[in-house]
Design a protein around this motif. Structure first.
Motif, short mmCIF file in Angstrom:
data_model
loop_
_atom_site.label_atom_id
_atom_site.label_comp_id
_atom_site.label_asym_id
_atom_site.label_seq_id
_atom_site.Cartn_x
_atom_site.Cartn_y
_atom_site.Cartn_z
N SER A 226 7.59 14.51 54.48
CA SER A 226 8.86 14.23 54.01
C SER A 226 9.42 15.83 52.47
CB SER A 226 8.40 12.90 52.86
OG SER A 226 7.35 13.59 52.31
N ALA A 227 7.85 15.70 52.59
CA ALA A 227 7.98 16.94 51.65
C ALA A 227 8.86 18.90 52.24
CB ALA A 227 6.80 18.18 50.90
N PHE A 228 8.85 18.57 53.47
CA PHE A 228 9.98 19.72 54.15
C PHE A 228 11.18 18.68 54.82
CE2 PHE A 228 4.86 21.21 54.28
CZ PHE A 228 5.13 21.29 53.07
N SER A 229 11.33 17.81 55.01
CA SER A 229 12.49 17.57 55.71
C SER A 229 13.96 17.42 54.95
CB SER A 229 12.73 16.40 55.69
OG SER A 229 13.15 15.41 54.06
N GLY A 230 13.75 18.54 53.69
CA GLY A 230 15.18 19.28 53.53
C GLY A 230 16.25 18.21 53.07
N ALA A 231 15.78 16.54 53.40
CA ALA A 231 16.42 15.81 52.54
C ALA A 231 17.12 15.10 51.32
CB ALA A 231 16.07 14.14 53.05
N ARG A 232 16.21 16.03 50.63
CA ARG A 232 16.01 16.18 49.00
C ARG A 232 17.07 17.61 48.46
NH1 ARG A 232 10.59 17.59 46.03
NH2 ARG A 232 12.36 17.77 43.89
N PHE A 233 16.97 18.88 49.37
CA PHE A 233 18.16 19.45 48.88
C PHE A 233 19.90 19.44 49.59
CE2 PHE A 233 14.07 21.12 49.18
CZ PHE A 233 13.75 21.59 47.28
N ALA A 234 19.49 18.63 50.73
CA ALA A 234 20.86 17.72 50.69
C ALA A 234 21.71 17.44 50.11
CB ALA A 234 20.91 17.78 52.20
N GLU A 235 20.89 16.47 49.27
CA GLU A 235 21.16 15.64 48.35
C GLU A 235 22.41 16.16 46.97
OE1 GLU A 235 19.27 13.18 44.70
OE2 GLU A 235 19.41 11.84 46.95
N ALA A 236 20.71 17.41 46.54
CA ALA A 236 21.13 18.47 45.59
C ALA A 236 22.97 18.87 45.83
CB ALA A 236 20.11 18.56 45.51
N ARG A 237 22.45 19.48 46.93
CA ARG A 237 23.44 20.44 46.84
C ARG A 237 25.00 19.72 47.33
NH1 ARG A 237 26.02 22.10 51.87
NH2 ARG A 237 27.61 23.65 51.84
N ARG A 238 25.56 18.03 48.05
CA ARG A 238 26.52 17.73 47.49
C ARG A 238 26.73 17.34 46.53
NH1 ARG A 238 23.87 14.82 51.94
NH2 ARG A 238 22.86 12.89 50.29
N TYR A 239 25.67 16.86 45.57
CA TYR A 239 25.84 16.76 44.00
C TYR A 239 26.52 17.82 43.18
CZ TYR A 239 25.13 16.57 38.93
OH TYR A 239 26.05 16.34 37.54
N PHE A 240 25.49 19.45 43.45
CA PHE A 240 26.31 20.18 43.12
C PHE A 240 27.44 21.30 43.86
CE2 PHE A 240 21.34 21.36 42.43
CZ PHE A 240 21.84 21.40 41.06
N LEU A 241 27.99 20.42 44.78
CA LEU A 241 29.16 21.29 45.02
C LEU A 241 30.57 19.89 44.78
CD1 LEU A 241 28.99 22.35 48.07
CD2 LEU A 241 29.02 23.87 46.16
N ASP A 242 30.38 18.95 44.32
CA ASP A 242 31.33 17.61 43.52
C ASP A 242 31.23 18.24 42.73
OD1 ASP A 242 32.43 14.53 43.68
OD2 ASP A 242 30.97 14.13 42.29
N VAL A 243 29.96 17.52 41.41
CA VAL A 243 30.52 17.86 40.45
C VAL A 243 31.35 19.26 39.91
CG1 VAL A 243 28.32 18.93 40.17
CG2 VAL A 243 29.01 17.06 38.21
N ALA A 244 31.16 20.28 40.31
CA ALA A 244 31.90 21.95 40.45
C ALA A 244 33.16 21.37 39.91
CB ALA A 244 31.19 22.84 41.16
#
Length: 300
Positions: A226-244
């Protein structure tokens, strides 16, 4: 009269949870009430709370697992006082925590959030220095002394470059959080999303350098998928682009640019790639690289 709800959405290690509860009981300022909402099934926990026999402590066990966001929502629904803290079940309040945040609120009534001074500890409770926390302190957090009020685009830009707040240590104005609520589309980055929503609504944050809280930073095993799945960063990226996009609509173009770049999150993803490769988590390594290097959305 009690004015501070300490909310403990609990799941996990029993011993650490008990230490967190005892740290609340040890506060020098008794202007608090503790509410624990147990989202697990660990044996002996209800009995331990019953044996405490402290009327300032409420304990609830969920009949069904609600998950992280669901349990936070339940805690929010149980808050009754003007201010509240969503404490982590593995963190520690130093004895001066309640006194410190109450002093901040007395100086700046109506403030939505208080960020007091935080010490990072490891899984054994010893003071710890990690790359992530040094980056927060040296690169992203403003160099402030004493007690300062921040808000608006300046603070939003700073946090979107690198989130230097410590969510479990924050004291919130209850009605401000209720007005925003928790998002359904994020989980790991829920704290930053809530803060940015409040800043966009015109709320302010008091930052105080008085150390009164210990945030526990656990080591993550390199073998944990789970530490290396990348899922947490995919979630973060979606958020950052949406809030921008929302920030641009508000005219906060510097904050929008910082959100699209989300540099700290991308650097963090990149630092995990070697560990993912050592653990032979090939899919996770690819996902981490993709989230660290993607330029799908450019600043306007």
């Amino acid at each position: 009269m009690t004015t501070l709800d300490v909310l403990l959405p609990y799941y996990g290690d029993v011993a650490l949870m008990k230490a967190a509860v005892r740290s609340v009981l040890a506060q020098t300022d008794e202007d608090w009430r503790l509410t624990v909402v147990d989202d697990g099934k660990e044996p002996g926990v209800p009995e331990w709370f019953a044996e405490l026999g402290d009327p300032r402590v409420r304990y609830f066990r969920n009949e069904q697992n609600l998950g992280v966001t669901g349990n936070y929502r339940k805690c929010l629904g149980l808050a009754e006082y003007e201010h509240m803290v969503f404490m982590g079940t593995d963190d520690i309040m130093l004895p001066n925590y309640v006194a410190t945040v109450r002093a901040c609120l007395a100086d700046h009534p109506g403030t939505a959030i208080v960020q007091p001074g935080v010490e990072v500890i490891d899984s054994t409770g010893k003071p710890s220095t990690t790359l992530a926390d040094e980056a927060k302190r040296r690169l992203y957090a403003p160099r402030l002394r004493g007690r300062t009020v921040m808000g608006g685009e300046e603070l939003a830009t700073s946090l979107l470059k690198g989130n230097w707040l410590y969510f479990p240590s924050l004291c919130w104005r209850t009605e401000a959080v209720r007005a925003m609520g928790f998002r359904d589309d994020v989980e790991i980055i829920q704290d930053l999303a809530l803060v940015i929503d409040l800043l966009q609504a015109g709320e302010q944050v008091v930052i105080d350098d008085t150390r009164c809280f210990q945030y526990r930073r656990h080591n993550v095993s390199v073998s944990a998928t789970s530490a290396f799945s990348g899922a947490r960063f995919a979630e973060a990226r979606r958020y950052f682009l949406d809030v921008a996009d929302r920030l641009d609509q508000q005219g906060w173009h510097r904050a929008a640019k910082a959100s699209r770049l989300h540099l700290a999150a991308r650097i963090h993803a990149l630092t995990l790639v070697p560990g993912a490769l050592r653990a032979k988590q090939w899919t996770g390594a690819k996902a981490l690289v993709r989230n660290a290097t993607s330029t799908a959305a450019q600043p306007r």
